[in-house]
Design a protein around this motif. Structure first.
Motif, PDB file in Angstrom:
ATOM      1  N   GLN A  81      -2.416  -6.882   4.709  1.00 52.99           N
ATOM      2  CA  GLN A  81      -1.166  -7.911   5.031  1.00 52.99           C
ATOM      3  C   GLN A  81      -0.089  -7.888   3.870  1.00 52.99           C
ATOM      4  N   TYR A  82       0.117  -6.736   3.641  1.00 53.86           N
ATOM      5  CA  TYR A  82       1.415  -6.556   2.523  1.00 53.86           C
ATOM      6  C   TYR A  82       2.589  -7.077   3.241  1.00 53.86           C
ATOM      7  N   VAL A  83       3.507  -7.745   2.486  1.00 60.80           N
ATOM      8  CA  VAL A  83       4.887  -8.312   2.940  1.00 60.80           C
ATOM      9  C   VAL A  83       5.703  -7.994   1.607  1.00 60.80           C
ATOM     10  N   GLY A 137       6.911  -8.871  -3.446  1.00 64.48           N
ATOM     11  CA  GLY A 137       6.201  -8.820  -2.289  1.00 64.48           C
ATOM     12  C   GLY A 137       4.758  -9.397  -2.380  1.00 64.48           C
ATOM     13  N   TYR A 138       3.760  -9.278  -1.639  1.00 64.57           N
ATOM     14  CA  TYR A 138       2.607 -10.005  -1.666  1.00 64.57           C
ATOM     15  C   TYR A 138       1.564  -9.189  -0.816  1.00 64.57           C
ATOM     16  N   CYS A 139       0.530  -9.374  -1.236  1.00 66.34           N
ATOM     17  CA  CYS A 139      -0.775  -9.041   0.019  1.00 66.34           C
ATOM     18  C   CYS A 139      -2.041  -9.802  -0.743  1.00 66.34           C
ATOM     19  N   ILE A 140      -3.111  -9.728   0.448  1.00 68.66           N
ATOM     20  CA  ILE A 140      -4.233 -10.738   0.041  1.00 68.66           C
ATOM     21  C   ILE A 140      -4.872 -10.189  -0.931  1.00 68.66           C
ATOM     22  N   SER A 141      -4.716  -9.096  -1.752  1.00 70.83           N
ATOM     23  CA  SER A 141      -5.685  -8.522  -2.550  1.00 70.83           C
ATOM     24  C   SER A 141      -4.865  -9.302  -4.156  1.00 70.83           C
ATOM     25  N   TRP A 142      -4.086 -10.132  -4.041  1.00 69.45           N
ATOM     26  CA  TRP A 142      -3.230 -10.094  -5.212  1.00 69.45           C
ATOM     27  C   TRP A 142      -4.132 -10.815  -6.263  1.00 69.45           C
ATOM     28  N   ALA A 143      -4.100 -10.386  -7.378  1.00 70.03           N
ATOM     29  CA  ALA A 143      -4.927 -10.937  -8.708  1.00 70.03           C
ATOM     30  C   ALA A 143      -3.812 -11.199  -9.663  1.00 70.03           C
ATOM     31  N   GLY A 168       5.068   0.044  -7.293  1.00 71.58           N
ATOM     32  CA  GLY A 168       4.153   0.723  -6.487  1.00 71.58           C
ATOM     33  C   GLY A 168       2.926  -0.100  -7.058  1.00 71.58           C
ATOM     34  N   CYS A 169       1.762   0.180  -6.523  1.00 74.05           N
ATOM     35  CA  CYS A 169       0.408  -0.645  -6.636  1.00 74.05           C
ATOM     36  C   CYS A 169      -0.563   0.283  -6.681  1.00 74.05           C
ATOM     37  N   ASN A 170      -1.443  -0.199  -7.495  1.00 71.11           N
ATOM     38  CA  ASN A 170      -2.616   0.316  -7.880  1.00 71.11           C
ATOM     39  C   ASN A 170      -3.819   0.827  -6.476  1.00 71.11           C
ATOM     40  N   LEU A 171      -3.450  -0.440  -5.750  1.00 69.29           N
ATOM     41  CA  LEU A 171      -4.236  -0.626  -4.599  1.00 69.29           C
ATOM     42  C   LEU A 171      -3.588  -0.076  -3.170  1.00 69.29           C
ATOM     43  N   LEU A 172      -2.393  -0.014  -3.087  1.00 68.77           N
ATOM     44  CA  LEU A 172      -1.672   0.258  -1.809  1.00 68.77           C
ATOM     45  C   LEU A 172      -0.854   1.429  -2.191  1.00 68.77           C
ATOM     46  N   LYS A 173      -0.716   2.333  -1.142  1.00 66.51           N
ATOM     47  CA  LYS A 173       0.348   3.326  -1.360  1.00 66.51           C
ATOM     48  C   LYS A 173       1.552   2.963  -0.668  1.00 66.51           C
ATOM     49  N   ASN A 210       3.351 -13.216  -6.566  1.00 69.51           N
ATOM     50  CA  ASN A 210       4.183 -12.183  -6.038  1.00 69.51           C
ATOM     51  C   ASN A 210       3.368 -10.757  -6.642  1.00 69.51           C
ATOM     52  N   CYS A 211       4.063  -9.652  -6.267  1.00 67.67           N
ATOM     53  CA  CYS A 211       3.593  -8.426  -6.776  1.00 67.67           C
ATOM     54  C   CYS A 211       3.925  -8.209  -8.307  1.00 67.67           C
ATOM     55  N   LEU A 212       4.979  -8.855  -8.648  1.00 68.56           N
ATOM     56  CA  LEU A 212       5.374  -8.570 -10.200  1.00 68.56           C
ATOM     57  C   LEU A 212       4.554  -9.454 -11.117  1.00 68.56           C
ATOM     58  N   ASN A 213       3.787 -10.354 -10.601  1.00 70.83           N
ATOM     59  CA  ASN A 213       2.704 -11.007 -11.323  1.00 70.83           C
ATOM     60  C   ASN A 213       1.475 -10.865 -11.089  1.00 70.83           C
ATOM     61  N   CYS A 214       1.035  -9.487 -10.192  1.00 69.35           N
ATOM     62  CA  CYS A 214      -0.215  -9.403  -9.769  1.00 69.35           C
ATOM     63  C   CYS A 214      -0.718  -7.971 -10.988  1.00 69.35           C
ATOM     64  N   SER A 215      -1.774  -8.163 -11.173  1.00 69.64           N
ATOM     65  CA  SER A 215      -2.297  -7.222 -12.253  1.00 69.64           C
ATOM     66  C   SER A 215      -2.441  -5.733 -11.691  1.00 69.64           C
ATOM     67  N   LEU A 216      -2.220  -5.575 -10.078  1.00 70.38           N
ATOM     68  CA  LEU A 216      -2.179  -4.114  -9.855  1.00 70.38           C
ATOM     69  C   LEU A 216      -0.911  -3.703  -9.493  1.00 70.38           C
ATOM     70  N   TYR A 217       0.127  -4.260  -9.955  1.00 65.66           N
ATOM     71  CA  TYR A 217       1.524  -3.752  -9.692  1.00 65.66           C
ATOM     72  C   TYR A 217       1.928  -2.885 -10.783  1.00 65.66           C
ATOM     73  N   LEU A 218       2.556  -1.745 -10.120  1.00 70.13           N
ATOM     74  CA  LEU A 218       3.350  -0.809 -11.122  1.00 70.13           C
ATOM     75  C   LEU A 218       4.612  -0.867 -11.150  1.00 70.13           C
ATOM     76  N   PRO A 223       5.789   2.157  -1.201  1.00 65.12           N
ATOM     77  CA  PRO A 223       6.757   1.388  -1.955  1.00 65.12           C
ATOM     78  C   PRO A 223       6.338   0.003  -1.846  1.00 65.12           C
ATOM     79  N   ILE A 224       6.392  -0.860  -3.078  1.00 64.20           N
ATOM     80  CA  ILE A 224       6.017  -2.109  -3.058  1.00 64.20           C
ATOM     81  C   ILE A 224       7.057  -2.770  -3.753  1.00 64.20           C
ATOM     82  N   ALA A 225       7.524  -4.133  -3.193  1.00 65.94           N
ATOM     83  CA  ALA A 225       8.576  -4.828  -3.640  1.00 65.94           C
ATOM     84  C   ALA A 225       7.884  -5.948  -4.753  1.00 65.94           C
TER      85      ALA A 225
HETATM   86 FE1  SF4 Z   1       1.479  -6.499  -4.543  1.00 65.44          FE
HETATM   87 FE2  SF4 Z   1      -1.174  -6.722  -3.457  1.00 65.44          FE
HETATM   88 FE3  SF4 Z   1      -0.678  -4.354  -4.789  1.00 65.44          FE
HETATM   89 FE4  SF4 Z   1      -0.789  -6.935  -5.940  1.00 65.44          FE
HETATM   90  S1  SF4 Z   1      -2.291  -5.724  -4.814  1.00 65.44           S
HETATM   91  S2  SF4 Z   1       0.829  -5.428  -6.537  1.00 65.44           S
HETATM   92  S3  SF4 Z   1      -0.118  -8.395  -4.386  1.00 65.44           S
HETATM   93  S4  SF4 Z   1       0.542  -5.239  -2.885  1.00 65.44           S
END
Ligand code: SF4
Length: 123
Positions: free
Chosen positions: A72-74, A113-119, A101-106, A83-91, A108-110
Motif C-alpha cells: 500500500q505504498y502512497v 511517502g508511506y507503506c504498511i511496512s514502515w519501521a 528509494g527503499c530497501n524493501l520496495l523497488k 513517513n518514508c524519511l523517518n523509516c529505517s528502510l528509506y534510501l 521511486p519513493i517519496a
Molecule cells: Fe517508505 Fe515503506 Fe520503504 Fe519505509 S518500507 S521507506 S515506509 S516505502
C-alpha cells in the motif's frame, strides 16, 4: 558489524524468504517491527516531485509493482508521524532528486511517502 546493519540484514533475509513462499504483507510488517513507534516524525524535504510524484513504476516488473501495491505504498503519508524519511528502510534521494528509494520496495519513493511496512529509523 553494528547492530542496525545486522538487524537490517536479518530483516532482508526474512523478507526474501517470505517472498519465496508467498506470505502476506502483514507478516512482513511484523518482521520489520510492527510499524508502530513513538518516535518523532522527521520533516520531509520540500523538494519538487516530478508530475507523477514518485509513483512512476516504469521499468519495474509485475512482481515489483505488485509488492508496492500489496504494501500500500502512497506518495503522501496518511500519518504525519510516519513517513518514508523517518523509516529505517528509506534510501535517501540523490542530491537534487525528489525521489529516494527503499530497501524493501523497488522504484521511486517519496520522502513523504508511506507503506504498511514502515519501521522507525533508529536515532
Ligand atoms: Fe517508505 Fe515503506 Fe520503504 Fe519505509 S518500507 S521507506 S515506509 S516505502
Amino acid at each position: 558489524m553494528d547492530t542496525q546493519a545486522q538487524s537490517r540484514r536479518d530483516f532482508l533475509k526474512r523478507f526474501s524468504a517470505a517472498g519465496a513462499i508467498g506470505i502476506s504483507a502483514s507478516t512482513v510488517l511484523a518482521a520489520c517491527g510492527g510499524g508502530e513507534s513513538a518516535e518523532p516524525a522527521a520533516e520531509a524535504p520540500a523538494a519538487a516531485a516530478p508530475a507523477e510524484g514518485c509513483m512512476d513504476t516504469t521499468g519495474l516488473t509485475e512482481q515489483e509493482i505488485a509488492m508496492r501495491d500489496s504494501l500500500q505504498y502512497v506518495d503522501v503519508t496518511p500519518d504525519p508521524e510516519k513517513n518514508c524519511l523517518n523509516c529505517s528502510l528509506y534510501l535517501a534521494a540523490a542530491e537534487g532528486a525528489a525521489c529516494g528509494g527503499c530497501n524493501l520496495l523497488k522504484g521511486p519513493i517519496a520522502p513523504n511517502g508511506y507503506c504498511i511496512s514502515w519501521a522507525p529509523a533508529q536515532t
